[in-house]
Design a protein around this motif. Structure first.
Motif, mmCIF file in Angstrom:
data_model
loop_
_atom_site.group_PDB
_atom_site.id
_atom_site.type_symbol
_atom_site.label_atom_id
_atom_site.label_comp_id
_atom_site.label_asym_id
_atom_site.label_seq_id
_atom_site.Cartn_x
_atom_site.Cartn_y
_atom_site.Cartn_z
ATOM 1 N N MET A 195 46.473 42.052 -42.184
ATOM 2 C CA MET A 195 46.370 41.003 -43.161
ATOM 3 C C MET A 195 45.115 41.112 -43.888
ATOM 4 N N GLY A 238 43.410 39.396 -47.205
ATOM 5 C CA GLY A 238 43.667 38.573 -48.082
ATOM 6 C C GLY A 238 45.010 37.771 -47.812
ATOM 7 N N GLU A 239 45.676 37.717 -48.924
ATOM 8 C CA GLU A 239 47.186 37.271 -48.797
ATOM 9 C C GLU A 239 48.145 38.440 -48.835
ATOM 10 N N GLN A 240 47.701 39.608 -48.602
ATOM 11 C CA GLN A 240 48.664 40.618 -48.738
ATOM 12 C C GLN A 240 48.713 41.282 -47.055
ATOM 13 N N ARG A 241 50.095 41.480 -46.733
ATOM 14 C CA ARG A 241 50.492 41.831 -45.450
ATOM 15 C C ARG A 241 51.010 43.299 -45.423
ATOM 16 N N VAL A 292 38.522 42.253 -51.915
ATOM 17 C CA VAL A 292 38.896 41.283 -50.833
ATOM 18 C C VAL A 292 38.378 41.391 -49.467
ATOM 19 N N ARG A 337 37.673 34.782 -45.422
ATOM 20 C CA ARG A 337 39.172 34.309 -45.812
ATOM 21 C C ARG A 337 39.046 32.819 -46.010
ATOM 22 N N GLN A 338 39.591 32.430 -47.043
ATOM 23 C CA GLN A 338 39.917 31.000 -47.201
ATOM 24 C C GLN A 338 40.831 30.262 -46.437
ATOM 25 N N ARG A 390 42.777 27.262 -44.755
ATOM 26 C CA ARG A 390 43.976 26.511 -45.312
ATOM 27 C C ARG A 390 43.834 24.909 -44.539
#
Length: 232
Positions: A133, A135-138, A224, A229-230, A232
């Motif tokens: 993972m 960023g937002e990419q897997r 990235v 990491r952001q 949540r």
């Protein structure tokens, strides 16, 4: 990794590199291209290099044959660059310091790389199933169908020389990553914004059919990977 196995691998790599060093030097068509390859990999003539040996994820005392080929290629690249190199098992407790480090392997085979990613690439997460993972990419792991390899270069704060992490989801992904770095270093050098710090994701399609050569650049994730990491 047992001392006996480590000695065998070291002997194999040393003998092959010794026999192929003259051939490797002839492969460098110009001094400019050789310098570009050195800059991309973090190798400098006369600066020591340490190559980290990983182990088979199911057999700690064994190195997978694809990884052995990759390690030999890394050793030949170091020899070509004029870097005295040493081979060290992944469980060694030491910093790279004033040596360039080339470290290969992922979950279950090289905990050193897992720690490198956790400490220096806050935007990257390695899931227990081997997926990446970023960023937002897997980046999924489908053994033999779609394998990925993360390649990252950075210099730890405690060191003066860089670390090159090659973290494949499989041993064939490790071999494919080294193959692509060696073959396409000029193109990859133009892809990244900085040769001092970058993070690339490589993809190997249908390795069960086409082998390690079916590899290509999937994404430049440098912007990235080194960012936190952001939450949540």
């Amino acid at each position: 990794m047992s001392d006996a196995v480590l000695n065998i691998v070291i002997g194999l790599v040393t003998s092959i590199v010794s026999g192929g060093s003259v051939w490797a030097w002839k492969r460098a068509s110009t001094a400019r291209l050789l310098h570009q390859k050195q800059a991309f990999l973090g190798l400098q003539p006369g600066v020591p290099c340490v190559i980290i040996l990983n182990s088979h994820w199911q057999m700690p005392a064994v190195t997978d044959h694809s990884d052995v080929y990759a390690i030999i290629e890394l050793a030949m690249l170091a020899e070509e660059a004029g870097c005295p190199f040493s081979l060290v098992a992944a469980d060694a407790r030491e910093l790279n310091g004033d040596r360039t480090e080339l470290s290969i392997g992922g979950l279950g085979s090289n905990q050193r790389n897992v720690e490198y990613v956790a400490s220096h690439l806050p935007g990257v997460r390695v899931n227990p199933d081997g997926d990446f993972m970023v960023g937002e990419q897997r980046f999924l792991h489908e053994q033999g169908r779609k394998d990925h390899a993360l390649v990252a270069k950075f210099t730890p704060p405690q060191s003066t020389q860089p670390v090159l992490v090659i973290m494949g989801q499989s041993s064939i992904a490790n071999q494919a990553a080294v193959y692509l770095l060696k073959r396409d270093y000029r193109r990859l050098s133009k892809t990244v914004a900085s040769l001092d710090r970058f993070c690339l994701m490589l993809r190997v399609d249908a390795a069960d059919t086409y082998g390690y050569q079916a590899v290509e650049l999937a994404a430049d994730l440098s912007g990235v990977a080194f960012q936190g990491r952001q939450r949540r």
